[in-house]
Scaffold this active site. Structure first.
Site, PDB file in Angstrom:
ATOM      1  CG  ASP A  46      40.093 -32.923  62.241  1.00 48.02           C
ATOM      2  OD1 ASP A  46      41.229 -32.466  62.150  1.00 48.02           O
ATOM      3  OD2 ASP A  46      39.391 -33.262  61.284  1.00 48.02           O
ATOM      4  CE  LYS A  68      40.238 -21.830  62.347  1.00 48.95           C
ATOM      5  NZ  LYS A  68      39.059 -21.677  61.691  1.00 48.95           N
ATOM      6  CG  MET A 182      31.195 -26.807  58.304  1.00 47.72           C
ATOM      7  SD  MET A 182      32.673 -27.041  57.299  1.00 47.72           S
ATOM      8  CE  MET A 182      32.060 -28.081  55.993  1.00 47.72           C
TER       9      MET A 182
HETATM   10  N1  SAH Z   1      32.941 -35.103  58.476  1.00 45.98           N
HETATM   11  C1  SAH Z   1      31.976 -34.491  59.371  1.00 45.98           C
HETATM   12  C2  SAH Z   1      31.645 -33.071  58.988  1.00 45.98           C
HETATM   13  C3  SAH Z   1      32.825 -32.127  59.065  1.00 45.98           C
HETATM   14  S1  SAH Z   1      32.377 -30.486  58.704  1.00 45.98           S
HETATM   15  C4  SAH Z   1      30.706 -35.354  59.413  1.00 45.98           C
HETATM   16  O1  SAH Z   1      30.579 -36.282  58.606  1.00 45.98           O
HETATM   17  O2  SAH Z   1      29.872 -35.112  60.289  1.00 45.98           O
HETATM   18  C5  SAH Z   1      32.040 -29.859  60.302  1.00 45.98           C
HETATM   19  C6  SAH Z   1      30.564 -29.613  60.460  1.00 45.98           C
HETATM   20  O3  SAH Z   1      29.905 -30.830  60.762  1.00 45.98           O
HETATM   21  C7  SAH Z   1      30.191 -28.693  61.602  1.00 45.98           C
HETATM   22  O4  SAH Z   1      30.341 -27.339  61.246  1.00 45.98           O
HETATM   23  C8  SAH Z   1      28.744 -29.062  61.789  1.00 45.98           C
HETATM   24  O5  SAH Z   1      27.926 -28.501  60.798  1.00 45.98           O
HETATM   25  C9  SAH Z   1      28.780 -30.549  61.555  1.00 45.98           C
HETATM   26  N2  SAH Z   1      28.899 -31.307  62.818  1.00 45.98           N
HETATM   27  C10 SAH Z   1      29.857 -32.188  63.134  1.00 45.98           C
HETATM   28  N3  SAH Z   1      29.615 -32.742  64.344  1.00 45.98           N
HETATM   29  C11 SAH Z   1      28.472 -32.193  64.785  1.00 45.98           C
HETATM   30  C12 SAH Z   1      27.679 -32.347  65.956  1.00 45.98           C
HETATM   31  N4  SAH Z   1      28.014 -33.199  66.934  1.00 45.98           N
HETATM   32  N5  SAH Z   1      26.545 -31.620  66.069  1.00 45.98           N
HETATM   33  C13 SAH Z   1      26.155 -30.780  65.093  1.00 45.98           C
HETATM   34  N6  SAH Z   1      26.865 -30.577  63.971  1.00 45.98           N
HETATM   35  C14 SAH Z   1      27.996 -31.281  63.807  1.00 45.98           C
END
Ligand code: SAH
Length: 266
Positions: A46, A68, A182
């Site tokens: 991803d 994307k 998000m």
């Molecule tokens: N499965 C992932 C979340 C996927 S949804 C998890 O457990 O973290 C994607 C969202 O995760 C992003 O829009 C953001 O809100 C958050 N996110 C993922 N990695 C991030 C990072 N390094 N810093 C800040 N937000 C993050």
């Protein structure tokens, strides 16, 4: 370490491992994830997975991007899962690598259900979710005895891209700490809803961008000013919005920002 790695179940050809890559810093991968990366024939990944993690794959691993790219729409969820099934049926060892934890706002559940429905053997390797690990690097404890005994993880938009249809009143009244994934695009309506349902305009908010990476940046604000402050900052997602008193502990606990600052000085 070798002793642990030798006990990891074999990655069977024709199976899919749904693996969490953690929030960014490669050091936060699990040993299972690390070993799987080295053994996989194909890795389907991803947008949120960093290059240094992808480089941990073995020499024969084929990398396939499933996010994307360049403004083009992302592949449909069905197409991705179909691809996983096709690769597994070719006898490949397939990793589906996702940012954070596969089962937290990552659609891992949908993918696993489809694999199960098609009798594809799979295993789920949990990862450190950004809402947990990212906050630790931001200097914000998710729970703290004096401030909160509960925390809510919320997505800032639902499948149609709108603010989710949750009971905002219950969330505002029931959860002292709220972590929004998000949520940056809808930050204004999220903060307004919380204020409307009784949260103080002055309540602390942190917006944590690119947590655990060298580009980590944090905007500290209040519920009333958060939307405007994020706009002014010009910072771009991925980011988490953290609402609650725990944000106030950050000045004493921002160990990672201090580490980044010392790296720049060196
Ligand atoms: N499965 C992932 C979340 C996927 S949804 C998890 O457990 O973290 C994607 C969202 O995760 C992003 O829009 C953001 O809100 C958050 N996110 C993922 N990695 C991030 C990072 N390094 N810093 C800040 N937000 C993050």
């Amino acid at each position: 370490m070798d002793k642990i790695l030798s006990k990891i179940p074999p990655f069977e050809p024709g199976s899919v491992w749904l693996v969490g890559a953690g929030p960014g810093d490669a050091g936060l991968l699990t040993l299972y994830a690390y070993e799987a990366l080295r053994q996989a024939d194909v890795l389907v990944y991803d947008a949120l997975v960093g290059q240094d993690i992808l480089e941990l794959t073995g020499p024969g691993t084929i990398l396939e991007y499933a996010g994307k790219r360049g403004g083009k729409p992302s592949p449909k969820q069905n197409d991705i899962t179909e691809r996983l099934i096709a690769l597994a049926r070719e006898g490949k060892r397939v990793i589906r690598l996702k940012g954070g934890d596969p089962y937290i706002f990552g659609r891992g559940g949908e993918e696993a259900l489809t694999l199960a429905a098609h009798n594809i053997p799979f295993r789920v390797i949990p990862g450190i979710s950004s809402g947990v690990g990212g906050l630790a690097y931001a200097g914000i404890p998710l729970t703290h005895r004096e401030t909160n005994s509960a925390v809510t993880f919320l997505t800032g938009h639902d499948a149609s891209g709108e603010v989710p249809d949750v009971n905002w009143e219950y969330i505002a009244k029931g959860s002292p700490v709220i972590v929004v994934y998000m949520g940056v695009r809808h930050i204004r309506s999220i903060t307004e809803r919380l204020i409307r349902h009784g949260r103080s305009q002055d309540e602390s908010v942190a917006i944590v961008f690119r947590a655990t990476t060298k580009d980590q940046k944090i905007v500290v604000s209040t519920l009333a000013n958060a939307a405007q402050d994020v706009e002014k900052s010009n910072l771009k997602p991925p980011a988490l919005i953290v609402i609650g008193e725990v944000v106030k502990l950050r000045p004493d606990l921002d160990w990672f920002d201090r580490y980044l600052a010392s790296e720049i000085e060196d």
